[in-house]
Design a protein around this motif. Structure first.
Motif, PDB file in Angstrom:
ATOM      1  N   LYS A   1      16.229   7.997  21.547  1.00  0.00           N
ATOM      2  CA  LYS A   1      14.995   8.733  21.848  1.00  0.00           C
ATOM      3  C   LYS A   1      13.747   7.861  21.755  1.00  0.00           C
ATOM      4  N   VAL A   2      13.891   6.652  21.218  1.00  0.00           N
ATOM      5  CA  VAL A   2      12.694   5.898  20.838  1.00  0.00           C
ATOM      6  C   VAL A   2      11.726   5.687  21.995  1.00  0.00           C
ATOM      7  N   ARG A   3      12.235   5.310  23.166  1.00  0.00           N
ATOM      8  CA  ARG A   3      11.309   5.011  24.273  1.00  0.00           C
ATOM      9  C   ARG A   3      10.567   6.273  24.706  1.00  0.00           C
ATOM     10  N   ALA A   4      11.276   7.395  24.686  1.00  0.00           N
ATOM     11  CA  ALA A   4      10.596   8.658  25.053  1.00  0.00           C
ATOM     12  C   ALA A   4       9.537   8.998  24.006  1.00  0.00           C
ATOM     13  N   TRP A   5       9.877   8.804  22.733  1.00  0.00           N
ATOM     14  CA  TRP A   5       8.904   9.110  21.671  1.00  0.00           C
ATOM     15  C   TRP A   5       7.685   8.192  21.755  1.00  0.00           C
ATOM     16  N   LEU A   6       7.935   6.903  22.023  1.00  0.00           N
ATOM     17  CA  LEU A   6       6.817   5.945  22.116  1.00  0.00           C
ATOM     18  C   LEU A   6       5.872   6.362  23.239  1.00  0.00           C
ATOM     19  N   ALA A   7       6.455   6.764  24.377  1.00  0.00           N
ATOM     20  CA  ALA A   7       5.625   7.181  25.510  1.00  0.00           C
ATOM     21  C   ALA A   7       4.840   8.442  25.145  1.00  0.00           C
ATOM     22  N   GLU A   8       5.531   9.383  24.469  1.00  0.00           N
ATOM     23  CA  GLU A   8       4.861  10.631  24.073  1.00  0.00           C
ATOM     24  C   GLU A   8       3.723  10.353  23.092  1.00  0.00           C
ATOM     25  N   ALA A   9       3.878   9.274  22.326  1.00  0.00           N
ATOM     26  CA  ALA A   9       2.836   8.922  21.354  1.00  0.00           C
ATOM     27  C   ALA A   9       1.678   8.173  22.017  1.00  0.00           C
ATOM     28  N   GLY A  10       1.738   8.014  23.340  1.00  0.00           N
ATOM     29  CA  GLY A  10       0.615   7.408  24.059  1.00  0.00           C
ATOM     30  C   GLY A  10       0.715   5.902  24.172  1.00  0.00           C
TER      31      GLY A  10
ATOM     32  N   PRO B   1       8.771  11.998  14.376  1.00  0.00           N
ATOM     33  CA  PRO B   1       8.599  10.594  14.772  1.00  0.00           C
ATOM     34  C   PRO B   1       7.419  10.361  15.710  1.00  0.00           C
ATOM     35  N   VAL B   2       7.141  11.327  16.600  1.00  0.00           N
ATOM     36  CA  VAL B   2       6.033  11.110  17.550  1.00  0.00           C
ATOM     37  C   VAL B   2       4.708  11.048  16.800  1.00  0.00           C
TER      38      VAL B   2
ATOM     39  N   ARG C   1       0.834  -1.205   0.000  1.00  0.00           N
ATOM     40  CA  ARG C   1       0.000   0.000   0.000  1.00  0.00           C
ATOM     41  C   ARG C   1       0.867   1.252   0.000  1.00  0.00           C
ATOM     42  N   GLU C   2       0.556   2.156  -0.915  1.00  0.00           N
ATOM     43  CA  GLU C   2       1.209   3.463  -0.871  1.00  0.00           C
ATOM     44  C   GLU C   2       0.564   4.226   0.285  1.00  0.00           C
ATOM     45  N   ALA C   3       1.375   4.710   1.213  1.00  0.00           N
ATOM     46  CA  ALA C   3       0.783   5.314   2.405  1.00  0.00           C
ATOM     47  C   ALA C   3       1.751   6.294   3.039  1.00  0.00           C
ATOM     48  N   ASP C   4       1.183   7.353   3.596  1.00  0.00           N
ATOM     49  CA  ASP C   4       1.962   8.321   4.359  1.00  0.00           C
ATOM     50  C   ASP C   4       1.912   7.904   5.834  1.00  0.00           C
ATOM     51  N   ALA C   5       3.077   7.723   6.415  1.00  0.00           N
ATOM     52  CA  ALA C   5       3.130   7.250   7.808  1.00  0.00           C
ATOM     53  C   ALA C   5       2.446   8.213   8.774  1.00  0.00           C
ATOM     54  N   TYR C   6       2.277   9.481   8.368  1.00  0.00           N
ATOM     55  CA  TYR C   6       1.636  10.447   9.261  1.00  0.00           C
ATOM     56  C   TYR C   6       0.098  10.425   9.138  1.00  0.00           C
ATOM     57  N   ALA C   7      -0.391   9.760   8.104  1.00  0.00           N
ATOM     58  CA  ALA C   7      -1.848   9.699   7.881  1.00  0.00           C
ATOM     59  C   ALA C   7      -2.140   8.350   7.230  1.00  0.00           C
ATOM     60  N   LEU C   8      -2.024   7.299   7.996  1.00  0.00           N
ATOM     61  CA  LEU C   8      -2.137   5.948   7.433  1.00  0.00           C
ATOM     62  C   LEU C   8      -3.562   5.690   6.928  1.00  0.00           C
ATOM     63  N   PRO C   9      -3.689   5.113   5.743  1.00  0.00           N
ATOM     64  CA  PRO C   9      -5.026   4.906   5.161  1.00  0.00           C
ATOM     65  C   PRO C   9      -5.690   3.627   5.686  1.00  0.00           C
ATOM     66  N   PHE C  10      -5.674   3.466   7.001  1.00  0.00           N
ATOM     67  CA  PHE C  10      -6.243   2.259   7.610  1.00  0.00           C
ATOM     68  C   PHE C  10      -7.146   2.669   8.767  1.00  0.00           C
TER      69      PHE C  10
END
Ligand SMILES: C[S@@+](CC[C@H](N)C(=O)[O-])C[C@H]1O[C@@H](n2cnc3c(N)ncnc32)[C@H](O)[C@@H]1O
Length: 275
Positions: free
Chosen positions: A183-192, A120-121, A91-100
């Motif tokens: 930064k990944v763990r901090a970003w994951l937490a920030e992303a909820g 990334p968040v 699927r062609e998709a933008d990671a910031y607006a996934l078509p799912f």
């Protein structure tokens, strides 16, 4: 590389060829539901798509998504070269607006892409939206300062690290721009998302290095040079060129005791389950 793929594509391909069997340990160690549907985003040339689909065969499914049609074409070709894979949809998709729809997937896999995804968040929040409550978001990432560790001269290593920090600060506004893993763990937490364990895949190599590793190092040395050269002193640049020119008597690749360690980390997070 064709014009429609980014410049880094050849380094990425060489990286997968040099460390494929180690990187696959990342996929094997991931908490993936055997019967579920996994989203691979961004899928790039499909290196991980193939291994995810192998892992999910025969009961699961993989959806490979990327914004680049050229990369999706590559991924399609890569998947077609293998058998005994779970079905794969592209699927062609933008990671910031996934078509799912929300909660469509049992797990989401995101590898080596948080440098390309400059927010990334926002991207991780989208991944959290499309995974089911309790489902895993798995991020496989590196940190430029510890990704490929060489036993070359300490003054050269320090000079390259300092120049990398200066170059990334000048180009992206922060010295950590090429270091998503820290930064990944901090970003994951920030992303909820609810963060879980981290597991680092260690790939050790000692001289004599094979052709795939030599090729990867050739690309990596050239990429690093382009980044750091304006920030190295003339002496350090001369030392860098001597160490990275395979014909030079001081070349790292000529050293019978040359060693390399490559580190890539897998981060697990889950979408919270509503109380
Ligand atoms: C470094 S590649 C990594 C791809 C793959 N996961 C791998 O490890 O080989 C980064 C990928 O991000 C994709 N990309 C960049 N921005 C994107 C976006 N906004 N949405 C989806 N994909 C994106 C690029 O097309 C490229 O395929």
């Amino acid at each position: 590389m064709p014009d429609d793929l980014p410049e880094y594509a050849k380094t990425q391909l060489a990286f997968h060829r040099a460390f494929g069997r180690d990187l696959v340990r990342g996929v094997r160690g991931a908490a993936l539901p055997r019967r579920g549907t996994v989203l691979d985003v961004p899928a790039g040339d499909g290196f991980y798509t193939v291994h995810l689909a192998r892992r999910l065969h025969p009961h699961g499914r993989v959806v490979a998504a990327d914004i680049s049609p050229a990369y999706l074409a590559r991924a399609r070709e890569g998947v077609a070269r293998h058998d005994r894979l779970a079905p794969v949809e592209f699927r062609e998709a933008d990671a910031y607006a996934l078509p799912f729809d929300d909660a469509k997937f049992d797990a989401v896999w995101c590898a080596e892409s948080l440098i390309s995804l400059t927010d990334p968040v926002k991207a991780l929040r989208e991944m959290g939206r499309v995974v089911k409550p309790g489902g895993a978001v798995l991020v496989f990432e590196a940190d430029e300062f510890h990704h490929v560790v060489l036993n070359w001269p300490v003054p050269l290593e320090l000079a390259v690290s300092r120049a990398t920090a200066a170059a990334t600060r000048a180009e992206y506004g922060t010295a950590a721009a090429l270091s998503p893993a820290r930064k990944v763990r901090a970003w994951l937490a920030e992303a909820g998302l609810v963060t879980g364990p981290k597991r680092t895949i260690v790939a050790d190599r000692v001289a004599p290095f094979g052709p795939a590793l030599r090729r990867f190092l050739r690309y990596r040395f050239a990429e690093t040079r382009a980044l750091v050269a304006p920030h190295l002193s003339p002496e350090s640049l001369t030392a860098y060129d001597a160490a990275t020119d395979p014909q030079h008597p001081d070349a790292f690749l000529q050293k019978p005791d040359a060693e390399l360690t490559c580190l890539t980390s897998l981060f697990l997070a889950r979408r919270p389950v509503p109380a």
